[in-house]
Design a protein around this motif. Sequence first.
Motif, PDB file in Angstrom:
ATOM      1  N   ILE A 152       0.848  -1.161  -0.002  1.00 27.33           N
ATOM      2  CA  ILE A 152      -0.001  -0.002  -0.016  1.00 27.33           C
ATOM      3  C   ILE A 152       0.899   1.252   0.085  1.00 27.33           C
ATOM      4  O   ILE A 152       1.745   1.424   0.878  1.00 27.33           O
ATOM      5  CB  ILE A 152      -0.755   0.039   1.304  1.00 27.33           C
ATOM      6  N   ILE A 153       0.839   2.073  -1.026  1.00 22.70           N
ATOM      7  CA  ILE A 153       1.508   3.205  -1.187  1.00 22.70           C
ATOM      8  C   ILE A 153       0.628   4.316  -0.527  1.00 22.70           C
ATOM      9  O   ILE A 153      -0.366   4.907  -1.106  1.00 22.70           O
ATOM     10  CB  ILE A 153       2.062   3.649  -2.365  1.00 22.70           C
ATOM     11  N   GLY A 154       1.241   4.873   0.788  1.00 26.20           N
ATOM     12  CA  GLY A 154       0.623   6.139   1.395  1.00 26.20           C
ATOM     13  C   GLY A 154      -0.465   5.811   2.499  1.00 26.20           C
ATOM     14  O   GLY A 154      -1.013   4.408   2.519  1.00 26.20           O
ATOM     15  N   GLY A 196      -2.739   7.630   4.149  1.00 24.53           N
ATOM     16  CA  GLY A 196      -3.946   8.104   4.572  1.00 24.53           C
ATOM     17  C   GLY A 196      -5.084   7.425   5.006  1.00 24.53           C
ATOM     18  O   GLY A 196      -4.777   6.288   5.191  1.00 24.53           O
ATOM     19  N   VAL A 197      -6.158   7.753   5.074  1.00 28.51           N
ATOM     20  CA  VAL A 197      -7.250   7.087   5.741  1.00 28.51           C
ATOM     21  C   VAL A 197      -7.669   5.920   4.949  1.00 28.51           C
ATOM     22  O   VAL A 197      -7.757   4.670   5.423  1.00 28.51           O
ATOM     23  CB  VAL A 197      -8.542   8.019   5.881  1.00 28.51           C
ATOM     24  N   ALA A 198      -7.449   6.119   3.422  1.00 27.52           N
ATOM     25  CA  ALA A 198      -7.497   4.734   2.591  1.00 27.52           C
ATOM     26  C   ALA A 198      -6.531   3.754   2.801  1.00 27.52           C
ATOM     27  O   ALA A 198      -7.071   2.512   3.067  1.00 27.52           O
ATOM     28  CB  ALA A 198      -7.762   5.284   1.146  1.00 27.52           C
ATOM     29  N   GLY A 199      -5.426   4.168   3.018  1.00 29.29           N
ATOM     30  CA  GLY A 199      -4.235   3.207   2.993  1.00 29.29           C
ATOM     31  C   GLY A 199      -4.384   2.448   4.579  1.00 29.29           C
ATOM     32  O   GLY A 199      -4.181   1.158   4.627  1.00 29.29           O
ATOM     33  N   LEU A 200      -4.758   3.274   5.509  1.00 27.56           N
ATOM     34  CA  LEU A 200      -4.740   2.635   6.767  1.00 27.56           C
ATOM     35  C   LEU A 200      -6.091   1.855   7.001  1.00 27.56           C
ATOM     36  O   LEU A 200      -5.971   0.855   7.595  1.00 27.56           O
ATOM     37  CB  LEU A 200      -4.695   3.768   7.977  1.00 27.56           C
ATOM     38  N   HIS A 201      -7.188   2.259   6.756  1.00 30.42           N
ATOM     39  CA  HIS A 201      -8.454   1.551   6.650  1.00 30.42           C
ATOM     40  C   HIS A 201      -8.229   0.342   6.044  1.00 30.42           C
ATOM     41  O   HIS A 201      -8.553  -0.933   6.509  1.00 30.42           O
ATOM     42  CB  HIS A 201      -9.476   2.247   6.438  1.00 30.42           C
ATOM     43  N   THR A 214       1.745  -4.098   3.723  1.00 29.52           N
ATOM     44  CA  THR A 214       3.153  -3.270   4.028  1.00 29.52           C
ATOM     45  C   THR A 214       2.471  -1.917   3.464  1.00 29.52           C
ATOM     46  O   THR A 214       2.238  -1.673   2.203  1.00 29.52           O
ATOM     47  CB  THR A 214       4.157  -3.841   3.348  1.00 29.52           C
ATOM     48  N   ILE A 215       2.796  -0.803   4.268  1.00 31.59           N
ATOM     49  CA  ILE A 215       2.602   0.522   4.099  1.00 31.59           C
ATOM     50  C   ILE A 215       3.518   1.301   3.779  1.00 31.59           C
ATOM     51  O   ILE A 215       4.412   1.026   4.693  1.00 31.59           O
ATOM     52  CB  ILE A 215       1.607   1.141   4.980  1.00 31.59           C
TER      53      ILE A 215
END
Lengths: 410, 410
Positions: free
Chosen positions: B8-10, B12-17, B30-31
């Motif tokens: 996951i690149i980034g 933000g709320v999208a990447g974290l959720h 992996t973020i």
Amino acid sequence: MDKKHIGIIGAGVAGLHLGLLLRQHGVDATIITERNPDEIAGMRLPNTVAHHYVTLDRERSLGVCHWPVEEYGYSHHHHYFNTPQPLAFSGGFTSMSRGVDYRVYLPRLMQDFAERGGTLEYRAIAADELPKLAARFDLIVVGTGRGPFGQMFEPVAEHSPFNRPQRALCVGLYTGLRPTDPPGVTLSVSPGHGELIDIPMLSFSGKVDALLLENVPGGDLEELARLRYDDDPKKFRMTVLAKLEKHHPSVYDRIDQARFDLQQPHDLLQGGVVPTVRRTSVDLGDGKIAIAVGDVHSVVDPVIGQGANIASYSAWVLGEEIVKSNQFDALFCERVDRKREERVLGAQRWTNFMLMPPNPEFLGLVGAMSANRALCDEFTENFNYPERQWARLATPARIKSWVAEASARA
Amino acid sequence: MDKKHIGIIGAGVAGLHLGLLLRQHGVDATIITERNPDEIAGMRLPNTVAHHYVTLDRERSLGVCHWPVEEYGYSHHHHYFNTPQPLAFSGGFTSMSRGVDYRVYLPRLMQDFAERGGTLEYRAIAADELPKLAARFDLIVVGTGRGPFGQMFEPVAEHSPFNRPQRALCVGLYTGLRPTDPPGVTLSVSPGHGELIDIPMLSFSGKVDALLLENVPGGDLEELARLRYDDDPKKFRMTVLAKLEKHHPSVYDRIDQARFDLQQPHDLLQGGVVPTVRRTSVDLGDGKIAIAVGDVHSVVDPVIGQGANIASYSAWVLGEEIVKSNQFDALFCERVDRKREERVLGAQRWTNFMLMPPNPEFLGLVGAMSANRALCDEFTENFNYPERQWARLATPARIKSWVAEASARA
């Protein structure tokens, strides 16, 4: 709007299932179609359609499942590959399918529709009456390619890879075939030459067999699509028998030659289909719109029997949205399309895939199915859910993954 | 595949959720993100986001709803129209919303993600490492426009009607405002000049107000988007106060001028957004694909607070499909897109509609809402379901039909 009134052009399975669903919800519906029930009963064989159980479930929910599957249905797909070492194996459905001649089926549902308050207008539509027609209805549903509406929907190039038929078809209703045991459709493949789909079918004389010969252009069977029955019925029969013996022996072996013939001389359909997906809606002006269902929207080769089932499904999705909505505009059509797209495209893509020379992974799947009944059952069941089948077949990696998964389960 | 690993690149709320949902289902994630939690906490105000209850429900299901709505949430939207005869009315949610400064929110969720077995890599991505990154993961999810991935997704012209920002934004976190009663967001409109969205927000110092000034280019408020705080804080404050008094008096009236100031000098964001929808997937070669979520996929003006909520929704739909699938290819992306499209496009279209001069039917709706609480409640509730709101607002006929329906019910 005070009371919705939906105009449906065409009395095929899509138009009728839609009309019946609308009447079930108290929505006014008028079907405009060229042929009355008697004319339909007397016409040349229009197609040979099997309804999978998802379609029969819609009939049951409408109360129009008049031909019980216990008597007329079938439970299996029998596969036969006419290879040097022939492969023969079967898969089962979780619920039965059924084939009824549409010259029997459609008139009966037209009667149901009329009895439930639907209006039927038997006539052709002139091009210059489109504005008048649009003004009569809140929405026009186009379920036939005939007439001026049928030409309004543009092909979508992205989903329409062919510009000519991929099979030369020779479809007839025949007497003189012993049923399979258990009752089922036979899917016979003669590599390089085409497929034969043998569907047990109820027609005017009782149970007959639809022999749908899907012949590869340039192959040994192509001539069947041009062979004229009326010129020399005996020559036609003898030629078909010889071709079946050579290319589709498992079906040939079930024939009683003394009784083998077309049910009626005009129970024969020859030609071909160009698989095409079209844009689904057209703005008629004055706030009115026309939306396509069935073959006008997505027409497929009949090789895996998806056309009518998808037409019914697509009409059903549309009908449910009509019941819920009172705005029939571009956003309405977009929503309908989004809901039906996965299955409609799944059927179109899977069908087109079956018309192409098989990739090695698909041949591996066939081999695996011949040895793994559960896998073949899943393949068979997915005739009800073409989007699931396509999710299994869309890429070589997906096919390999399916086979590996099924092997691990076995 | 043996075990999925999603990159996951980034963060933000999208990447974290998404990352948290994947971890909840045991999927390796992996973020990769440029800023570590301390850097995020110290950065300039990045946005001012309220989470509607549909988003909070996702947090609850992930076990990361750390800021209880009973203490930090709000239940209402307070509308104010600064017309010659001012209109003021409120609508309520069925479940509370909540605003938390993302410099507080994101670091806490990064901690949750790490504690649950997610991997965080803090670094920039170089353009030449794309093939190596693609090889590490089964699927790459792009949740930031920064870096080489962000530029790969092409705009979709059909859904991207603008080529410049429609509002000049001046967004800050302010102290010194009395809360509304009941707690709520104020949506204040100064016709021809723009909107002010006042969101109760939890930040470093406790409860503050996000004042999101959405200024029409060429209007009396546009200069706020260029006015520099650091050059002359007092002049900035005085200018903002004067503009609020004239254009957004219901918010101005809640200000204690002695305490009115930015929470911190860098709690100010000025600029503009070009609303854009982009293609959602890119083929990286070698059977790998990158799929976009959040602003990279669809970026909206913040005027109705949809961006972060849609980003979370879109990531959630993607995450559920990742969990179900083991094939990450074009068909996978098509399916994800079909599932999230109605809401994502609904938010984009509704937002763009709110940036345009209102049509007479929408003005009629505003008038009707001011006299019909149930109607305003529905309008408010639909901030959770932008596709429903858009289905109400998409055409003048739809708006009229909604008002008529609501009047008949009243």
